[in-house]
Design an enzyme around this catalytic site. Structure first.
Site, PDB file in Angstrom:
ATOM      1  N   CYS A 337      -1.545  -3.359  11.605  1.00  0.00           N
ATOM      2  CA  CYS A 337      -0.733  -2.329  12.259  1.00  0.00           C
ATOM      3  C   CYS A 337      -1.555  -1.556  13.297  1.00  0.00           C
ATOM      4  CB  CYS A 337      -0.110  -1.415  11.220  1.00  0.00           C
ATOM      5  SG  CYS A 337       1.307  -0.484  11.848  1.00  0.00           S
ATOM      6  N   HIS A 435       2.499  -4.766   6.798  1.00  0.00           N
ATOM      7  CA  HIS A 435       1.816  -4.119   5.677  1.00  0.00           C
ATOM      8  C   HIS A 435       2.198  -4.816   4.373  1.00  0.00           C
ATOM      9  CE1 HIS A 435       0.175  -0.641   7.761  1.00  0.00           C
ATOM     10  NE2 HIS A 435       1.332  -0.458   8.360  1.00  0.00           N
TER      11      HIS A 435
END
Length: 489
Positions: A337, A435
């Site tokens: 991310c 994630h």
């Protein structure tokens, strides 16, 4: 404003301070009462954490509430945590309301908004209670922070609006536990003191009977019922932590070393939990002021709530120099991310989402560029790991779009057709927006196998077992019947 009357039993766990173990206790109580056959639901009116989870409908809640939902054997819902504050700077945070981005506010500005958010919070509570036999509510920080009492929706303000009984959690491991409970009693208003029906002591090391006199002293000074002394629960560190204060310093002594720089706005760091529990892995958290270890096999750049700011922080620690040496030695790099965004050539913020509008130079390990935008992606993600063919499941929670030549070699293919992330030409640098990758046993096994390391952990089953053990731990040490009586009053 008062909450609509509900017959659903409910109890609120508040603390004498932050990080006294409220989140873990609530998770354990959720599992305890679920094991008794009750339909239990967790609730936290306001949370402050950059460790978020994504619900099935694409909303955000605090990761602690997702764990508590697991304790209840229930699907996480945005109504379990209607207000989530995600700090971006020392004085400002992104505000999530019922799962969606509400805006970015400085602390003073948010203070003026809290009263307006109370109806939404009460609406979420009523909806949660309507689906349950019992609701266990978690406070935030401490009710003793009376400077924050005006407009409060996190502790006594919410308890009063929803007309909930409160029990107080105190952490003896910090020291001064008698003063923390008696001091809380001293600063509260009389009606707030009366709302607290009991207290318990958490994280006791040694023989709990040695604190019998302390329990009596507290009860005599406050008039509150002593509900028990909870001994130290050694497996607590194996469960996801609510915020960076709960980050352990690393685990394991396996042959594969993964180094993680602890950036200032680290986010969704529960990505690391399965790795630190794998016997074949040594996970080393590198704190500010420490160099990245020269013997690391992988440097993992974690998620960030403020990518541009954390990139500057990363460079300020000299970690960019260490990373260059690591790569030169043949080491691998993985960015997740915000960490993925940092690995590109540039990060542009034309709308000033994270600060002054402009473009900053990235670390340059991937031939990609990122443009931050107000739109936020919060979706569950399933797909395939390009290198191994392993199935992947996780979630996305980010702002910005990343594109460039290295994206033609994606790390993942999601939903059968959507490329995600990028891999460098030499294969040693990878980035992804997904994630929760390492929570997926199949992906974690395939990823570690590519480094000659076997995975032996069944992560979700491990967490589920620990929650059951925690429930037994609480059943043996707390007056559970008194708790249930208080909830029904």
């Amino acid at each position: 404003m008062s909450a609509p009357q509900s017959r659903t039993p409910a109890i609120m766990v508040q603390g004498t301070g932050s990080n006294v173990g409220k989140s873990l206790i609530v998770a354990g109580l959720c599992r305890l009462f679920s094991n008794r056959g009750l339909k239990v639901r967790p609730f936290k009116p306001q949370n402050m954490s950059n460790n978020a989870a994504v619900t099935a409908d694409g909303g955000e809640i605090g990761r602690a509430q997702a764990l508590q939902a697991m304790g209840c054997r229930a699907e996480p819902s945005v109504h379990m945590n209607p207000v989530l504050l995600k700090p971006e700077t020392d004085t400002g945070a992104q505000v999530i309301v019922q799962g969606k981005r509400f805006g970015t506010m400085r602390a003073r500005e948010y203070g003026k908004q809290k009263a307006e958010l109370l109806p939404k919070v009460l609406g979420s509570f009523s909806r949660t209670a309507s689906e349950a036999d019992l609701v266990i509510v978690e406070g935030a920080g401490s009710p003793a922070e009376i400077n924050l009492r005006s407009g409060d929706i996190a502790n006594m303000g919410f308890a009063e609006a929803a007309d909930l009984p409160v029990i107080l959690c105190a952490d003896i491991d910090r020291g001064g536990v008698i003063a923390s409970v008696v001091g809380t009693h001293a600063v509260l208003e009389p009606d707030e003191r009366n709302r607290i029906k009991g207290f318990f002591i958490n994280r006791f090391r040694g023989d709990p009977n040695l604190f019998d006199d302390g329990m009596r002293e507290i009860s005599e000074r406050t008039g509150w019922l002593g509900l028990g002394v909870v001994p130290w629960f050694s497996d607590a560190g194996k469960l996801p932590a609510e915020d960076a204060l709960g980050l352990a310093d690393g685990f394991g002594s396996g042959g594969l070393k993964i180094a993680v720089p602890v950036i200032s706005r680290i986010a969704n760091f529960d990505d690391l939990d399965p790795l630190r529990l794998e016997p074949g892995v040594t996970l080393e958290l590198v704190h500010p002021g420490e160099p990245l270890p020269g013997d690391a096999d992988i440097v993992l750049l974690p998620g960030s709530k403020s990518t541009v700011g954390d990139l500057a922080f990363f460079r300020g620690q000299g970690w960019d120099i260490d990373l260059k040496a690591h790569h030169r030695r043949g080491g691998h790099i993985l960015g997740v991310c915000g960490g993925y965004q940092m690995l590109g050539k540039t990060i542009s913020d034309p709308d000033g989402i994270e600060g002054e509008p402009g473009t900053v130079e990235g670390l340059g390990y991937l031939d990609v560029k990122t443009v931050l935008s107000p739109e936020k992606s919060t979706v569950a993600a399933t797909g395939t790991h390009s290198a191994s063919g392993a199935q992947v499941s996780g979630y996305e929670i980010h702002i910005g779009r990343t594109a460039g030549p290295d994206c033609s070699n994606p790390m993942m293919m999601l939903d059968g057709e959507r490329p995600d992330g990028a891999v460098s030409a030499d294969g040693r640098v990878s980035g992804t927006y997904v994630h929760g990758l390492f929570t997926d046993d199949a992906f974690r096994s395939a990823y570690l196998k590519s480094f000659g390391t076997s995975a032996s952990l069944a992560y979700d089953r491990s967490v589920d077992r620990i929650l059951d053990d925690l429930a037994v731990h609480l059943e043996q040490t707390l007056d559970v019947e008194a708790l249930m009586k208080i909830a029904r009053e």
